[in-house]
Write a protein that holds these residues in place. Structure first.
Motif, PDB file in Angstrom:
ATOM      1  N   LEU A 233       0.756  -1.294  -0.009  1.00  0.00           N
ATOM      2  CA  LEU A 233      -0.009   0.025   0.001  1.00  0.00           C
ATOM      3  C   LEU A 233       0.959   1.385   0.101  1.00  0.00           C
ATOM      4  CD1 LEU A 233      -2.635   1.672   0.173  1.00  0.00           C
ATOM      5  CD2 LEU A 233      -2.631   1.086   2.463  1.00  0.00           C
ATOM      6  N   ALA A 234       2.127   1.374   0.784  1.00  0.00           N
ATOM      7  CA  ALA A 234       2.975   2.448   0.802  1.00  0.00           C
ATOM      8  C   ALA A 234       3.607   2.715  -0.439  1.00  0.00           C
ATOM      9  CB  ALA A 234       3.837   2.246   1.922  1.00  0.00           C
ATOM     10  N   ARG A 235       3.917   1.584  -1.025  1.00  0.00           N
ATOM     11  CA  ARG A 235       4.497   1.794  -2.596  1.00  0.00           C
ATOM     12  C   ARG A 235       3.367   2.189  -3.547  1.00  0.00           C
ATOM     13  NH1 ARG A 235       8.702  -1.670  -4.903  1.00  0.00           N
ATOM     14  NH2 ARG A 235       8.595  -2.927  -3.274  1.00  0.00           N
ATOM     15  N   GLU A 236       2.297   1.900  -3.272  1.00  0.00           N
ATOM     16  CA  GLU A 236       1.291   2.328  -4.258  1.00  0.00           C
ATOM     17  C   GLU A 236       0.930   3.863  -4.122  1.00  0.00           C
ATOM     18  OE1 GLU A 236      -2.262   2.226  -6.884  1.00  0.00           O
ATOM     19  OE2 GLU A 236      -0.389   1.001  -6.611  1.00  0.00           O
ATOM     20  N   SER A 237       0.846   4.182  -2.756  1.00  0.00           N
ATOM     21  CA  SER A 237       0.472   5.587  -2.537  1.00  0.00           C
ATOM     22  C   SER A 237       1.453   6.444  -2.517  1.00  0.00           C
ATOM     23  CB  SER A 237      -0.174   5.624  -0.975  1.00  0.00           C
ATOM     24  OG  SER A 237      -1.248   4.632  -0.703  1.00  0.00           O
ATOM     25  N   LEU A 238       2.918   6.130  -2.291  1.00  0.00           N
ATOM     26  CA  LEU A 238       3.813   6.711  -2.434  1.00  0.00           C
ATOM     27  C   LEU A 238       4.746   7.078  -3.853  1.00  0.00           C
ATOM     28  CD1 LEU A 238       5.031   6.455   1.220  1.00  0.00           C
ATOM     29  CD2 LEU A 238       3.538   8.516   0.174  1.00  0.00           C
ATOM     30  N   GLY A 239       4.463   5.853  -4.471  1.00  0.00           N
ATOM     31  CA  GLY A 239       5.126   6.115  -5.702  1.00  0.00           C
ATOM     32  C   GLY A 239       6.386   5.024  -5.961  1.00  0.00           C
ATOM     33  N   ASP A 240       7.306   4.691  -4.891  1.00  0.00           N
ATOM     34  CA  ASP A 240       8.212   3.663  -5.070  1.00  0.00           C
ATOM     35  C   ASP A 240       8.564   3.401  -3.677  1.00  0.00           C
ATOM     36  OD1 ASP A 240      10.631   5.287  -3.855  1.00  0.00           O
ATOM     37  OD2 ASP A 240      10.059   6.671  -5.644  1.00  0.00           O
ATOM     38  N   ALA A 241       9.402   2.127  -3.773  1.00  0.00           N
ATOM     39  CA  ALA A 241      10.035   1.375  -2.691  1.00  0.00           C
ATOM     40  C   ALA A 241      10.696   2.191  -1.421  1.00  0.00           C
ATOM     41  CB  ALA A 241      10.555   0.239  -2.844  1.00  0.00           C
ATOM     42  N   ALA A 242      11.739   3.162  -2.146  1.00  0.00           N
ATOM     43  CA  ALA A 242      12.609   3.963  -1.340  1.00  0.00           C
ATOM     44  C   ALA A 242      11.653   5.033  -0.521  1.00  0.00           C
ATOM     45  CB  ALA A 242      13.479   4.502  -2.206  1.00  0.00           C
ATOM     46  N   ARG A 243      10.554   5.605  -1.163  1.00  0.00           N
ATOM     47  CA  ARG A 243      10.006   6.693  -0.562  1.00  0.00           C
ATOM     48  C   ARG A 243       9.140   6.086   0.600  1.00  0.00           C
ATOM     49  NH1 ARG A 243       6.531  10.212  -4.519  1.00  0.00           N
ATOM     50  NH2 ARG A 243       6.112  11.529  -2.629  1.00  0.00           N
ATOM     51  N   ALA A 244       8.415   4.773   0.399  1.00  0.00           N
ATOM     52  CA  ALA A 244       7.716   4.057   1.171  1.00  0.00           C
ATOM     53  C   ALA A 244       8.396   3.671   2.504  1.00  0.00           C
ATOM     54  CB  ALA A 244       7.217   2.876   0.382  1.00  0.00           C
ATOM     55  N   SER A 245       9.625   3.332   2.166  1.00  0.00           N
ATOM     56  CA  SER A 245      10.344   2.989   3.417  1.00  0.00           C
ATOM     57  C   SER A 245      10.764   3.990   4.203  1.00  0.00           C
ATOM     58  CB  SER A 245      11.843   2.111   3.051  1.00  0.00           C
ATOM     59  OG  SER A 245      12.629   1.904   4.163  1.00  0.00           O
ATOM     60  N   ARG A 246      11.082   5.192   3.694  1.00  0.00           N
ATOM     61  CA  ARG A 246      11.320   6.366   4.520  1.00  0.00           C
ATOM     62  C   ARG A 246      10.050   6.889   5.154  1.00  0.00           C
ATOM     63  NH1 ARG A 246      14.260   7.974  -0.204  1.00  0.00           N
ATOM     64  NH2 ARG A 246      12.494   9.118  -0.967  1.00  0.00           N
ATOM     65  N   TRP A 247       8.942   6.977   4.543  1.00  0.00           N
ATOM     66  CA  TRP A 247       7.909   7.205   5.121  1.00  0.00           C
ATOM     67  C   TRP A 247       7.499   6.506   6.278  1.00  0.00           C
ATOM     68  CZ3 TRP A 247       2.929   5.222   6.295  1.00  0.00           C
ATOM     69  CH2 TRP A 247       1.986   6.018   6.523  1.00  0.00           C
ATOM     70  N   LEU A 248       7.548   5.052   6.064  1.00  0.00           N
ATOM     71  CA  LEU A 248       7.506   4.122   7.392  1.00  0.00           C
ATOM     72  C   LEU A 248       8.185   4.488   8.556  1.00  0.00           C
ATOM     73  CD1 LEU A 248       6.852   0.962   5.267  1.00  0.00           C
ATOM     74  CD2 LEU A 248       4.894   2.056   6.651  1.00  0.00           C
ATOM     75  N   LYS A 249       9.279   5.003   8.248  1.00  0.00           N
ATOM     76  CA  LYS A 249      10.294   5.141   9.347  1.00  0.00           C
ATOM     77  C   LYS A 249      10.250   6.414  10.095  1.00  0.00           C
ATOM     78  CE  LYS A 249      13.624   1.634   7.674  1.00  0.00           C
ATOM     79  NZ  LYS A 249      15.077   1.428   7.156  1.00  0.00           N
ATOM     80  N   ARG A 250       9.488   7.315   9.516  1.00  0.00           N
ATOM     81  CA  ARG A 250       9.234   8.876  10.009  1.00  0.00           C
ATOM     82  C   ARG A 250       8.265   9.000  10.690  1.00  0.00           C
ATOM     83  NH1 ARG A 250       9.404  11.088   5.171  1.00  0.00           N
ATOM     84  NH2 ARG A 250       7.291  11.419   4.921  1.00  0.00           N
ATOM     85  N   THR A 251       8.436   9.831  11.885  1.00  0.00           N
ATOM     86  CA  THR A 251       7.536   9.987  13.151  1.00  0.00           C
ATOM     87  C   THR A 251       6.261  10.893  12.186  1.00  0.00           C
ATOM     88  OG1 THR A 251       8.455  12.288  13.486  1.00  0.00           O
ATOM     89  CG2 THR A 251       8.968  10.233  14.766  1.00  0.00           C
ATOM     90  N   ASN A 252       4.975  10.767  12.547  1.00  0.00           N
ATOM     91  CA  ASN A 252       3.787  11.111  11.873  1.00  0.00           C
ATOM     92  C   ASN A 252       3.074  11.728  12.785  1.00  0.00           C
ATOM     93  OD1 ASN A 252       1.390  11.154  10.212  1.00  0.00           O
ATOM     94  ND2 ASN A 252       2.640  10.223   8.649  1.00  0.00           N
ATOM     95  N   ARG A 253       2.496  12.951  12.799  1.00  0.00           N
ATOM     96  CA  ARG A 253       1.715  13.693  13.492  1.00  0.00           C
ATOM     97  C   ARG A 253       0.477  12.933  13.581  1.00  0.00           C
ATOM     98  NH1 ARG A 253       1.332  20.211  12.377  1.00  0.00           N
ATOM     99  NH2 ARG A 253       0.919  19.272  10.399  1.00  0.00           N
ATOM    100  N   ALA A 254      -0.106  12.649  12.304  1.00  0.00           N
ATOM    101  CA  ALA A 254      -1.372  11.780  12.606  1.00  0.00           C
ATOM    102  C   ALA A 254      -1.428  10.675  13.292  1.00  0.00           C
ATOM    103  CB  ALA A 254      -1.797  11.530  10.870  1.00  0.00           C
TER     104      ALA A 254
END
Length: 213
Positions: free
Chosen positions: A160-181
């Motif tokens: 889902l992260a790859r689909e929503s964010l465009g590629d595996a690298a961005r998905a991996s970074r997003w999963l590890k980054r703190t998120n206000r939501a």
């Protein structure tokens, strides 16, 4: 010369998402990855939109779309797990994947997910509330059913992260980054429970439709 009068209104089902009013064509995403959308809009011949309940879409259209979307989701998850080659069996339906989870994934699936997510064994184990020592001990055999189920959870979110964010690298970074939501925690730290995983899924669904990140 007379001509037949145009119909009072033509039905063109599209979806309105959230409160921002983004219009999405049903063929490209009125329900993706479990994201529920609140309303259908019918475009009138005069050009004025009229809101109607979700049930106004035909059952056949919903059914065809859901089947197509479920198939795409299944393929994406299987790809994150290493494909049929690593899983060691044909994967034509959710039932096949369910049986593979019950049987226990081969250890190679764990290594594939570590590479896809960019997580170390300890990071992956902590994220899924598993024992890294137990995972290491199963190097020559199959994982336990509950371990395989947790790995499926991670694969589902990676897809889902790859689909929503465009590629595996961005998905991996997003999963590890703190998120206000998510209350200031990283998505990867919220998926140790199924409820937390669903919250991450919903957040990614909002990102896919141009919402918060």
């Amino acid at each position: 010369m007379s001509s037949s009068a145009p119909p009072p209104w033509r039905i063109e089902p599209v979806r309105i998402l959230g409160t921002a009013g983004t219009i999405v064509d049903p063929e490209s995403g009125f329900r993706r990855w479990g994201l529920e959308v609140p309303k259908t809009v019918h475009v009138l011949s005069a050009g004025k939109p009229e809101f109607a309940p979700d049930s106004s879409l035909t059952g056949c259209a919903n059914c065809r779309y859901n089947i197509r979307q479920m198939t795409n989701e299944l393929r994406s998850v299987i790809r994150e797990l290493g494909g049929e080659r690593l899983l060691g069996r044909a994967m034509a339906s959710d039932r096949d994947l369910r049986e593979a989870i019950r049987e226990g994934f081969p250890h190679a699936v764990l290594e594939e997910l570590m590479q896809a997510s960019g997580l170390t064994l300890k990071e992956l184990a902590d994220a899924l509330d598993l024992s890294s020592r137990s995972l290491q001990r199963r190097r020559r055999g199959r994982l336990a059913r509950f371990e395989s189920d947790r790995l499926y959870r991670l694969a589902r979110l990676l897809a889902l992260a790859r689909e929503s964010l465009g590629d595996a690298a961005r998905a991996s970074r997003w999963l590890k980054r703190t998120n206000r939501a998510l209350g200031g925690v990283a998505p990867i730290a919220a998926i140790d429970t199924e409820l937390g995983a669903r919250q991450v899924e919903n957040l990614l669904g909002r990102i896919a439709y141009g919402g918060i990140s």
